[in-house]
Design a protein around this motif. Structure first.
Motif, short mmCIF file in Angstrom:
data_model
loop_
_atom_site.label_atom_id
_atom_site.label_comp_id
_atom_site.label_asym_id
_atom_site.label_seq_id
_atom_site.Cartn_x
_atom_site.Cartn_y
_atom_site.Cartn_z
N GLU A 33 0.73 -1.23 0.00
CA GLU A 33 -0.08 -0.17 0.05
C GLU A 33 0.93 1.38 -0.23
O GLU A 33 0.46 2.25 0.09
N GLN A 34 2.18 1.33 0.07
CA GLN A 34 2.94 2.27 0.07
C GLN A 34 2.33 3.42 1.09
O GLN A 34 2.35 4.64 0.86
N LEU A 35 2.38 2.98 2.46
CA LEU A 35 1.66 3.66 3.36
C LEU A 35 2.60 4.71 3.97
O LEU A 35 2.18 5.68 4.73
N CYS A 36 3.84 4.58 4.03
CA CYS A 36 5.04 5.64 4.41
C CYS A 36 5.12 6.81 3.57
O CYS A 36 4.91 6.65 2.21
N GLU A 37 5.69 7.85 4.00
CA GLU A 37 6.15 8.92 2.92
C GLU A 37 7.50 8.45 2.17
O GLU A 37 7.63 9.13 1.05
N GLU A 38 8.16 7.45 2.59
CA GLU A 38 9.33 7.24 1.90
C GLU A 38 9.02 5.82 1.00
O GLU A 38 7.82 5.11 1.06
N LEU A 39 9.73 5.40 -0.01
CA LEU A 39 9.43 4.60 -0.90
C LEU A 39 9.93 3.21 -0.17
O LEU A 39 11.01 3.12 0.27
N LEU A 40 8.88 2.45 0.08
CA LEU A 40 9.35 1.08 0.65
C LEU A 40 9.37 -0.17 -0.39
O LEU A 40 8.92 -0.44 -1.24
N LEU A 41 10.61 -0.86 0.08
CA LEU A 41 11.09 -1.88 -0.76
C LEU A 41 10.99 -3.35 -0.42
O LEU A 41 10.54 -4.31 -1.32
N TYR A 46 15.75 -10.26 10.85
CA TYR A 46 16.86 -10.60 11.52
C TYR A 46 16.80 -11.11 13.06
O TYR A 46 17.51 -11.00 13.85
N ARG A 47 15.85 -11.93 13.17
CA ARG A 47 15.36 -12.60 14.66
C ARG A 47 16.58 -13.35 14.96
O ARG A 47 16.42 -13.48 16.17
N HIS A 48 17.27 -13.85 14.01
CA HIS A 48 18.21 -15.06 14.61
C HIS A 48 19.30 -14.16 15.29
O HIS A 48 20.28 -14.82 15.89
N VAL A 49 19.47 -12.93 15.10
CA VAL A 49 20.70 -12.24 15.86
C VAL A 49 20.43 -11.77 16.99
O VAL A 49 19.25 -10.94 17.31
N HIS A 50 21.04 -12.20 17.91
CA HIS A 50 21.05 -11.96 19.41
C HIS A 50 20.85 -10.41 19.50
O HIS A 50 22.00 -9.82 19.27
N HIS A 51 19.91 -9.91 20.22
CA HIS A 51 20.15 -8.49 20.29
C HIS A 51 20.23 -7.59 19.34
O HIS A 51 21.04 -6.61 19.15
N GLY A 52 19.72 -7.95 18.03
CA GLY A 52 19.92 -7.59 17.00
C GLY A 52 18.78 -6.52 16.48
O GLY A 52 18.01 -5.94 16.97
N PRO A 53 18.85 -6.21 15.03
CA PRO A 53 17.78 -5.30 14.40
C PRO A 53 16.58 -5.69 14.31
O PRO A 53 15.56 -4.98 14.00
N GLY A 54 16.18 -6.98 14.79
CA GLY A 54 14.86 -7.58 14.59
C GLY A 54 14.31 -7.83 13.09
O GLY A 54 14.76 -8.38 12.48
N VAL A 55 13.14 -7.14 12.93
CA VAL A 55 12.59 -7.09 11.59
C VAL A 55 12.52 -5.74 11.00
O VAL A 55 12.02 -4.75 11.56
N VAL A 56 13.07 -5.69 9.95
CA VAL A 56 13.13 -4.31 9.24
C VAL A 56 12.61 -4.06 8.11
O VAL A 56 12.54 -4.83 7.03
N LEU A 57 11.65 -3.23 7.95
CA LEU A 57 10.99 -2.52 6.66
C LEU A 57 12.13 -1.77 6.02
O LEU A 57 12.07 -0.60 6.27
N ILE A 58 12.77 -2.17 4.85
CA ILE A 58 13.51 -1.45 3.99
C ILE A 58 13.03 -0.58 2.98
O ILE A 58 12.23 -0.76 2.37
N GLY A 59 13.48 0.75 3.31
CA GLY A 59 13.04 1.97 2.18
C GLY A 59 14.20 2.29 1.61
O GLY A 59 15.34 2.17 1.91
N HIS A 60 13.92 3.19 0.40
CA HIS A 60 14.85 3.95 -0.30
C HIS A 60 15.41 5.01 0.63
O HIS A 60 16.68 5.04 0.81
N GLU A 61 14.76 5.73 1.24
CA GLU A 61 15.11 6.94 2.06
C GLU A 61 15.27 6.52 3.51
O GLU A 61 16.21 7.40 4.26
#
Length: 201
Positions: A33-41, A46-61
Motif C-alpha cells: 500500500e506504500q503507506l509511508c512517506e518514503e519508498l518502501l522496498l 534478523y530475528r536470529h541475531v541476538h539483540h539485533g535489528p529484529g524485523v526491518v522494513l527497508i526503504g529507499h530513504e
C-alpha cells in the motif's frame, strides 16, 4: 554540527508478548500500500541475531523496524537520506516518522494491541561516526539541541537525558519523560511546533 542520518527508537511496553510473525505480514502490507512517506522496498528478518535489528522494513530513504538492539525492543526509524533544514527540523522529521509508525502499529487490529509505545522512553542516535563521533565534545554540542527538541516534544512535562558514553557505540541519548504521554499528543506537539521543509538533499 549538522545532524543527519538520525535514528529514533520508541521503547515498547510488554515486549515479552511480541508476535514478530505478525509484524512481517504487516510490513509486507505497508509495502503493497506504500503507506509511508518514503519508498518502501522489502522486509528483512534478523530475528536470529541476538539483540539485533529484529524485523526491518527497508526503504529507499529510510528504514522502519521492530528493533532489539541492546536487548530493548522498540519501534525504530532509521533515516538514510539527507534532509534539508535545521537540526531541529531533522530531529522533528525523524521523531514524527517514528511516532506515525507507532500509531499505525497501535491501530492495526491484526496485532492485538501488542505493539504499543510506552509513551515515555525514546532513544535518539546519530548514525554517522564521521559527523558525530561519540566523544565528550560531541555530547556537549548535542545537549542544547536535544533539550530544545525534548521541550518541543514533551511540552511542559519533565524529562531526563542519559547520553551514551561508550566510545565504541554511536553517539546517542536516551530521553525519558517523567509521565506517560499518548502518541497522538506527541505528534500534535511536533506538528504545532513548526511545519519544516523535509526536502531530501
Amino acid at each position: 554540527m549538522e545532524l543527519q542520518h538520525l535514528n529514533v527508537k520508541l521503547l515498547l511496553e510488554n515486549s515479552q508478548d511480541l508476535d514478530l510473525d505478525a509484524i512481517v505480514n504487516v510490513f509486507h502490507g505497508w509495502i503493497q500500500e506504500q503507506l509511508c512517506e518514503e519508498l518502501l522496498l522489502d522486509v528483512a528478518d534478523y530475528r536470529h541475531v541476538h539483540h539485533g535489528p529484529g524485523v526491518v522494513l527497508i526503504g529507499h530513504e529510510a528504514d522502519y523496524a521492530i528493533d532489539n538492539t541492546d536487548g530493548r525492543w522498540g519501534i525504530r526509524y532509521n533515516r538514510k537520506a539527507s534532509v534539508a533544514g535545521s537540526n531541529q527540523d531533522r530531529l522533528i522529521q525523524s521523531a514524527r516518522a517514528a511516532l506515525l509508525e507507532a500509531q499505525r502499529l497501535q491501530q492495526d487490529t491484526s496485532l492485538n494491541g501488542k505493539y504499543n509505545f510506552n509513551g515515555r522512553e525514546i532513544e535518539l542516535i546519530v548514525n554517522d561516526r564521521l559527523l558525530a563521533p561519540n566523544t565528550p565534545e560531541t555530547r556537549q554540542l548535542l545537549e542544547a539541541e536535544i533539550h530544545s527538541f525534548a521541550q518541543t516534544l514533551f511540552g511542559s512535562a519533565e524529562y531526563t537525558l542519559a547520553f551514551e558514553t561508550d566510545p565504541r557505540k554511536l553517539s546517542g541519548v536516551r530521553i525519558q519523560a517523567e509521565q506517560r504521554i499518548a502518541t497522538d499528543i506527541l505528534l500534535e506537539n511536533l506538528n504545532v511546533s513548526r511545519s519544516p521543509n523535509y526536502d531530501v538533499l
